[in-house]
Write an enzyme that holds these catalytic residues in place. Sequence first.
Site, short mmCIF file in Angstrom:
data_model
loop_
_atom_site.label_atom_id
_atom_site.label_comp_id
_atom_site.label_asym_id
_atom_site.label_seq_id
_atom_site.Cartn_x
_atom_site.Cartn_y
_atom_site.Cartn_z
N LYS A 123 0.85 -1.19 0.00
CA LYS A 123 0.00 0.00 0.00
C LYS A 123 0.88 1.24 0.00
CE LYS A 123 -1.81 2.82 2.81
NZ LYS A 123 -1.85 4.06 1.95
N SER B 147 5.61 7.94 9.74
CA SER B 147 5.72 8.71 10.98
C SER B 147 5.62 7.81 12.21
CB SER B 147 4.62 9.77 11.04
OG SER B 147 3.36 9.16 11.29
N GLU C 250 10.07 1.57 10.41
CA GLU C 250 11.12 2.56 10.16
C GLU C 250 10.43 3.91 10.21
OE1 GLU C 250 12.92 5.45 8.74
OE2 GLU C 250 12.78 4.50 6.76
N CYS D 206 13.59 11.14 6.21
CA CYS D 206 13.62 10.82 7.64
C CYS D 206 15.02 10.96 8.20
CB CYS D 206 13.07 9.42 7.88
SG CYS D 206 13.82 8.15 6.84
N GLU E 39 10.14 16.56 14.23
CA GLU E 39 10.49 16.31 12.83
C GLU E 39 9.66 17.23 11.94
OE1 GLU E 39 11.34 12.52 9.97
OE2 GLU E 39 9.48 12.45 11.13
#
Length: 496
Positions: free
Chosen positions: A190, A244, A266, A301, A400
């Site tokens: 997905k 996230s 991750e 990231c 972030e």
Amino acid sequence: MLSATHEELLRRSKELDLPTQHHIDGRSEAGDGGSFAVISPRDGQTLVRVADAGEAEVDLAVAAARRAFDRGPWPRLAPAERGRVLLRIADLLEERREELALTVSLEMGKPVTDAYAVELRAAINTFRWYGQLADKLTDEAPHTAPDALALVTREPTGVVGAVVPWNFPLTLAGWKVAPALAAGCTVVLKPSESSPLSALLLGRVATEAGLPPGVLNVVTGDGPVAGRALGLHPDVDVLAFTGSTAVGRHFLRYAADSNLKRVWLELGGKSPNIVLPDAPDLEKAAATAAWGIFFNQGEMCTAPSRLLVHSSIAEQVTEAVVARARELRVGDPLDPATEMGALVGDGHLGRVLEHVASGLDEGARLRVGGGRTLAETGGSYLRPTVFDRVDPGMRLAREEIFGPVLSVLAFDDLDEAVRLANATEYGLAAGLWTSDLSTAHKVSRALKAGTVWVNCYEEGDLTVPFGGMKQSGNGRDKSAHAIEKYTELKTTWIQL
């Protein structure tokens, strides 16, 4: 290299045959979930409308993957034959490299030159590397008592649900899909609803390469519906997610509420990049710091979003980064001269601008950028942005941002640098610039990060694992270690 002109790329982008339906059981499937618009961040225009998966479509895809695993040939093929299929996928990706690069650039806004030279190179190399690895995995025969034989074998886990983000849609899909296929698993992929087109093309390519029906299925839809359905599905054995930290928590809950499937995550990062006065080349350190935060519009990231600089050289290094930010060319992702393209969409642009506003409110000094640009195009463009005089407690230093926004923090000694670097909930990556070998080893060990780059940033290849510590996740992508996520260890004890 991509050698076409801006005009040629504009023309070719309009000739693309963009997919609009799910890829399930080796064929296109419209489903009954309606559709959603894929908006290009380069100009705010709709590219196509794509099938929107609900629970029914996810069920269909998982059922296809389940049949392919339980009764199909893929898990039962010789590993060398599985490897040959992966190598054919790599070859077809190479043949269609420009088409795929254009698609990635259109759907998520990165410069087409980067999509071609970086994104597609990484995706192609990933399928090729795991294709070559497939028949080189070994089992174990531990030494036991002389009247027994012990075997430890690796067996494919089953159906893998892979949920990947929009910032590197093909690279990160490859990091999940290729090792899972090499291990003998089947996959339901997905992609992000912001970048579904390249993933659907990957499904087409895999089928053309000879992957049996049901082995790789691609469903498009949003996270709260399609992602949730995949995470809760009792016939999914493993869930691999990049995205996230907040969404990663949801997948852990889905596993707890369903079949306790293994979940590999991750997640986010707030990576420190430490520059010491004895850095071997301060100009290179500053240039790399600028490249690292502005490459891919800062939508990485691992982006070195916190530049930690010794106070004796802080102004020198900061000014060099600011100078690079001022000269960086922001523009149409389809223009080969563009160095930084569009953020993925207006919603994300708005969130990044909120962080910029918070930095100003909390007293950080804006050195360059900080505002939207090229608004007349309808696209989602932001000027490269640098703040200094950032306090560790500010949102700029803690959260972030996932955009081209750099926070500069000064330190006075090495212990303070390490404390600042580790003062975050994340632990994905870090950088260190020093000429002292002992310092390089000691600080690398002290940094709580899955990857530490010394006198470089974002270097490496598929031989090394990638993943995070703390709230940056668990498990590893890349390298032979990725196979561990998609296999089960079985012990067979034979009494002789």
